[in-house]
Design an enzyme around this catalytic site. Structure first.
Site, PDB file in Angstrom:
ATOM      1  N   GLY A 191       0.838  -1.190   0.000  1.00  0.00           N
ATOM      2  CA  GLY A 191       0.000   0.000   0.000  1.00  0.00           C
ATOM      3  C   GLY A 191       0.875   1.243   0.000  1.00  0.00           C
ATOM      4  O   GLY A 191       1.968   1.255  -0.550  1.00  0.00           O
ATOM      5  N   CYS A 192       0.412   2.269   0.656  1.00  0.00           N
ATOM      6  CA  CYS A 192       1.129   3.540   0.725  1.00  0.00           C
ATOM      7  C   CYS A 192       2.484   3.352   1.385  1.00  0.00           C
ATOM      8  O   CYS A 192       2.588   2.803   2.474  1.00  0.00           O
ATOM      9  CB  CYS A 192       0.292   4.539   1.510  1.00  0.00           C
ATOM     10  SG  CYS A 192       1.122   6.102   1.805  1.00  0.00           S
ATOM     11  N   PHE A 193       3.536   3.848   0.736  1.00  0.00           N
ATOM     12  CA  PHE A 193       4.870   3.650   1.300  1.00  0.00           C
ATOM     13  C   PHE A 193       5.116   4.449   2.563  1.00  0.00           C
ATOM     14  O   PHE A 193       6.000   4.132   3.342  1.00  0.00           O
ATOM     15  CB  PHE A 193       5.990   3.843   0.292  1.00  0.00           C
ATOM     16  CG  PHE A 193       5.937   5.034  -0.633  1.00  0.00           C
ATOM     17  CD1 PHE A 193       5.455   6.263  -0.253  1.00  0.00           C
ATOM     18  CD2 PHE A 193       6.422   4.893  -1.921  1.00  0.00           C
ATOM     19  CE1 PHE A 193       5.440   7.345  -1.126  1.00  0.00           C
ATOM     20  CE2 PHE A 193       6.434   5.966  -2.816  1.00  0.00           C
ATOM     21  CZ  PHE A 193       5.937   7.194  -2.403  1.00  0.00           C
TER      22      PHE A 193
END
Length: 181
Positions: free
Chosen positions: A11-13
């Site tokens: 997902g979002c880093f």
């Protein structure tokens, strides 16, 4: 010191970088893009979903302090590997759950970790094991994003902060010196 590197997408880093930054044995965490077909992609291009890249982190770690298996188990704990091409409200292949092994031993460990995660969750895990490909470092403003901007960013307060707090509370004994639960 036994230094290894791994590349993970969950997902979002910003989320996974914040978690791994505080873990003892982690030397560095770099946000970037991997697994796509467009050279030198920008954040805007990756977010558009047409480049094939995943938001990911490249982690360098001391395997004498934290093992690759431990890193993978934490990886599966801090995101939902049962969601195909998404994490929560972040939707698209750029938010897929994927492991990019750096060696045949890492690939075998990744496949074993998927089996462990599936047994714990008792539901299909959709995490992919993908070939290591070109790595593109994300723009400077994405590096250490939560540490710098988390308090002022509503997304970080709603998504990243609770995940990070839960992780740090659960793993307080495994945090770097100076990192609190």
């Amino acid at each position: 010191m036994s230094t290894e590197t791994t590349t993970l997408a969950a997902g979002c880093f910003w989320c996974i970088e914040a978690v791994f930054d505080g873990l003892a044995g982690i030397d560095s965490v770099e946000s970037g893009y991997i697994g796509g077909h467009v050279p030198d992609p920008t954040y805007k291009e990756v977010c558009g979903g047409a480049t094939g890249h995943a938001e990911a982190v490249r982690i360098t770690f001391d395997s004498d302090v934290v093992s690759y298996d431990e890193i993978l188990d934490i990886f599966f704990e801090i995101h939902d590997p049962t969601q195909l091409n998404r994490q929560g409200n972040d939707v698209g292949t750029q938010y897929r759950s994927a492991i990019f092994p750096h060696s045949p031993a890492q690939e075998a460990a990744a496949r074993a970790a998927i089996v462990r995660a599936q047994a714990v969750r008792n539901t299909p895990v959709v995490t992919t094991v993908e070939p290591l490909s070109d790595w593109y470092v994300a723009e400077d403003y994405h590096q250490e994003y939560f540490e710098r901007e988390g308090a002022a960013n509503p997304y970080c307060q709603i998504v990243v902060a609770p995940k990070l707090a839960k992780f740090r509370q659960r793993h307080a004994a495994r945090l770097k010196d100076g990192v609190t639960a």
